[in-house]
Structure formats: C-alpha cells, structure tokens
Design an enzyme around this catalytic site. Structure first.
Site, PDB file in Angstrom:
ATOM      1  CG  HIS A   1      -1.344   1.173  -3.544  1.00 24.11           C
ATOM      2  ND1 HIS A   1      -1.121   0.296  -4.578  1.00 24.11           N
ATOM      3  CD2 HIS A   1      -2.224   0.548  -2.722  1.00 24.11           C
ATOM      4  CE1 HIS A   1      -1.837  -0.802  -4.390  1.00 24.11           C
ATOM      5  NE2 HIS A   1      -2.509  -0.676  -3.261  1.00 24.11           N
TER       6      HIS A   1
ATOM      7  CG  ASP B   1      -2.279   0.668   0.918  1.00 25.90           C
ATOM      8  OD1 ASP B   1      -2.247   1.740   0.312  1.00 25.90           O
ATOM      9  OD2 ASP B   1      -3.334   0.147   1.319  1.00 25.90           O
TER      10      ASP B   1
END
Length: 519
Positions: free
Chosen positions: A328, A294
């Site tokens: 991300h 993430d």
C-alpha cells in the site's frame, strides 16, 4: 569504488558496494573471498556466510576480470556452538521443535552461537535472551504452527503492586491490548544477532490467522518478529514470510539494525506490514526487500493513550538501499503516531508498484505530541507508484474517523488534541508511470504544515493510468493524471519540479501562505 563492511559476526559479514546504484548495483559483480569465488552481487548490500571465527578475510570485487574494489576484515570471537539437533530438535517438518530450540537458546553462554542446520522446524513462539547469536543455515526454516491454543498470550497493561505504575506487554495497532506472543519474541533483551540464509515462515493463511483479521479471538494476532524494550538487536540476511499480522515489530526499543533481509507476504494478506518500528530510536534499515499486502515500512508511536502517557517518538531512523514493491505504502508515517516521528531519512531506495511512496496519515485527536518533523526523502526511483507523495491530516481511522471533528476542512481551535506536521524535504526523485496524482498534501487549516521543500523531482504518467483515491479522507474523489494538490502549508519551496502528462493544472494550491518557485 568504495566497499564498506557494515556488519560482522563470527560467521558472517554484510558488505555495501557503493557504485552509485539504488538498491541494485549498476552491474553484476564477482565477489572473491580469500582467493575463492563466493557470490555474484547484483544488489548494493550483500552478505557473506559460512565464515570462520577470528579469521582474516580479503574480499575482492570484480567487474568481469577487472578488480574494482577490495575490503578486509577479521571476524569476531566465538566461544561455542550449540546445534539445536543435539538438544533434540528434529527438523522433520512434523514434530514440535519449540522446546528443544528454546533449551538451546536458554543454555547458550555469552559469545555463543545457537545453530539451526538445514531442515523444517515446527514452532510456536521462541523467546530470545541477551548476548546470543542465532544462525539459521541455508535450507533451515522455522515454520510456525497456527493453532491459537498453542501460543502464549501477552496481557495488556498490568498494574504495579503499589498501583503507582504499570507494565505493558500486549499491544495491537497502537493500543495496549492482549496479543499472542510473536514467533520470534524478545522482552528486555540486549546484544542479540539473528542471521543466516534461512527462512522464518509464519505459515499464515486465510484458513487461520488471516480469517476475520480484525476480530480478537483469545487475543490479537501475533507478529512474526516482536521485541519490546530491547536494545542492540540485529537481523541479518534472513527471509521472513507469511506473517500472521505485522511482520517485524520492534516496540519501545533502540539501537536496531535490519540488514539485507527479504520480507514477503501475499498481496492480499491483511495488515501484514513489513517493518513497523513503534516508539523506537536509532534504527537502521539497509538493503531490505519488501513485497507484501500492506505498508512496506510503517513508522508508529502509539495511539492517543500510549502517545500521551509515554511521550516516546520514533526518532533517528535511517532507511537506505531498500526495495519496496507491491504494498500500500512504501514508507508510511502513522496513523498510530501520537508520540511523534522525528529525524527520519529515506534515501537511495526503489519503490515499485505501491499505492503510495511517502504516506503520512494523521488526524485531529492524535494530540500535540504527535509531531512529524525533519522528514527527508532523497535519491529515489519510483515506478508505477499510484501517488508518489501523500500527506493526509484527515485520515479516517478509528470509530470516530468520519465525524465532523476529524473530517471538517474548517479550522478548529488549536488545543491538546491537535497534531503537528513540521518540515519535510523531498529531493532527487524520479517518478515514472504515475497513475493518480503526483502529490497530494492536505494539512489542517488551524495547524498548517510548517514547510515543504521539493527539489529536482520529475513525475511522468503511465500511458493508461488507473483511477483511484489519492488520500483516504472524506470528500476526496477518485482521479487519474492529477498534478500536485497542496493545501494548508505555511512555506512551500519548488525547485526544478516537473509534472508531465497530467490532466488539468500541474499545481493546485489552497491556503498556502508562501510559495517560492525556483527555476
């Protein structure tokens, strides 16, 4: 060449080799300590361990046979060492060593050291206390159990006896909610250093914590490291991996240092952000390597309730000499930032193979305290970052995220629900092998981004760029090789900004009041 001593304990030191490199040194260097070869340094931030208390050290840095820098320091005082194996910990990878290590922590006096030698220690949650030093030796691993029934639970808000106040313990994605306690956990402690060459392993997998990750079962998932209302806490040299959820989560804390760490989670692990300071002040993140599933660093300050009630921004955050890859976003602000984020600087870092470099996520409803201001990114190297710069004021999080109120590009009245994006500066950035867009800035029409300054920025595209969505909001289509799209900004400054290899316009603007282009 300057050699800086940036951190000292009785047993360790962290050095910064200022040779002009970004995260990586320009050459490998030999590090000689008191006449003995110690380590080879290939990163600008390097730690030394195995030192002795109250001892003078001379550190010499060599490029081959040529000395290029020196530094001297004296290590700190240490009163006593408490070896956890003498308290009953086995480190055999099978036994539950939680209580034995906890006993050593609780028995440790001021200026004492809790020492965890090589071995694999199975644990649930360990709770920190003030004024301790906790060392994980090389070869030492704290490996967490994953059975929910073994973990304590922090409840959410507890009402005070006189019903005039509240005590918040549990938190999940910006809201006060029950959560399992962290693997390493501290509440209202100060003056703590956790350091060494060891590993803290959350041991999570899709068979346990990562299964149905958004579903609360008993409580929400634990963090690998969680501190709440703490101050003067340092993490130095360690590796953190396989976290159940966010990896390092300081909460309403101040005076924090994260030095020379490695934070690693699998690329497909859900919501395993690397480091999420939430409503924290005076935070230094130096020489940390991130590779995870993430956002690498996600700066937060609570959702609407916490932001409005406590009005505590994350502020004075300095991120330097870090490596962010396979995540991300390299550095994300939001989306849970209703208390605001101010005075944040990111410099001398390398971003690789992330979806975005800077990623600002906000939306109507965050509120007037959700102020983003004085945000600076400079001296950065980006490679294979899909979209280097994203500001999205229409991020479709939360149950109402796709409603007309959140997603409409038509102006709404400015009221207590309207967030603010202030001044942002981007300078000296080299962005190679970009894929989707060079920059995508989408501000609110009723509350435009106050100022964006871009200086000395070059963007070039990969030979075979991937197609994707530059920002997560309604009406944004997939693209590749898009230039810079900038909407709803009061003042835009472009100086020595080049975008090469894009398809279509290099610069598209809409609702920009003033554009200043300098050659």
């Amino acid at each position: 060449m300057e050699i800086k001593t940036v951190m000292l304990t009785a047993r360790s030191a962290t050095l910064e080799i200022a040779d002009g490199g970004r995260h990586f040194t320009r050459h490998p260097y030999r590090v000689v300590v008191n006449g003995r070869e110690a380590v080879t340094a290939e990163r600008t931030v390097t730690s030394l361990f195995g030192l002795k208390p109250q001892t003078r050290y001379l550190v010499e840095i060599y490029d081959g046979q040529q000395q290029v820098g020196t530094t001297e320091f004296t290590t700190e005082y240490e009163f006593v060492t408490l070896d956890v194996t003498r308290f009953g910990a086995r480190g055999d990878g099978v036994s539950d060593d939680t209580h034995f290590i906890q006993a050593a922590i609780m028995a440790c006096p001021e200026h004492g050291r809790v020492y965890i030698p090589a071995g694999t220690y199975r644990i649930t949650s360990l709770f920190l206390k003030s004024h301790i030093r906790l060392e994980l030796a090389e070869g030492a691993e704290l490996r967490a159990f994953t059975e929910r029934e073994k973990f304590p639970i922090f409840p959410a808000m507890l009402e005070s006896y006189d019903e005039g106040d509240e005590y918040n313990l549990g938190t999940w994605e910006g809201n006060p909610l029950p959560m399992f306690t962290g693997i390493l956990c501290g509440v209202q402690v100060e003056d703590v250093v956790i350091y060494g060459r060891g590993v803290i392993n959350g041991n999570a997998s899709k068979a346990d914590w990562w299964e149905d990750p958004k579903v609360m079962r008993g409580a929400f998932r634990p963090r690998l490291f969680f501190i709440s209302h703490c101050q003067d806490v340092v993490l130095q040299g360690l590796k953190f991996c396989n976290s159940p959820s966010w990896t390092l989560h300081p909460y309403f804390s101040k005076g924090l240092r994260f030095l020379d760490l490695a934070v690693e989670n699998p690329a497909d692990s859900p919501n395993t952000d690397g480091l999420d300071p939430e409503s924290c002040r005076d935070v230094e993140i130096l020489g940390v390597r991130f590779s995870l599933g993430d956002d690498c660093i996600a700066v937060k300050s609570g959702k609407i309730y916490m932001g409005r009630k406590y009005k505590t921004p994350s502020e004075n955050i300095h991120i330097r000499q870090c490596l962010m890859e396979n995540g991300h976003g390299a550095v994300t602000l939001g989306s849970e930032m209703a208390g605001g984020v101010v005075n944040l600087t990111v410099e001398d870092c390398v971003f690789r193979n992330t979806d975005r470099g800077l990623r600002i996520k906000t939306r109507r409803g965050r509120g007037r305290d959700a102020v983003l201001d004085h945000i600076t990114f400079r001296n950065l190297t980006l490679d294979h970052v899909m979209t280097p710069l994203v500001i999205n004021a229409f991020y479709f999080c939360d149950p109402d995220g796709k409603t007309r109120y959140v997603q409409s590009r038509e102006p709404y009245p400015v009221d207590e629900r309207t967030p603010v994006i202030g001044r942002l500066t981007f300078e000296n950035m080299e962005c190679a092998n970009c894929h989707v867009a060079a920059a995508y800035f989408d501000g609110l029409p009723e509350q435009k981004i106050q100022e964006i300054v871009m200086k000395n920025i070059s963007v070039s595209y990969a030979g075979n760029p991937k197609c994707d969505v530059p920002a997560m909001s309604e009406g944004v289509e997939k693209s590749s090789r898009r230039g810079m799209f900038i909407r709803n900004v009061k003042h835009l400054v472009l100086e020595h900004v080049t975008v090469s290899g894009q398809e279509g316009e290099a610069l598209e603007t809409e609702g920009v009041d003033d554009v200043e282009v300098r050659p």
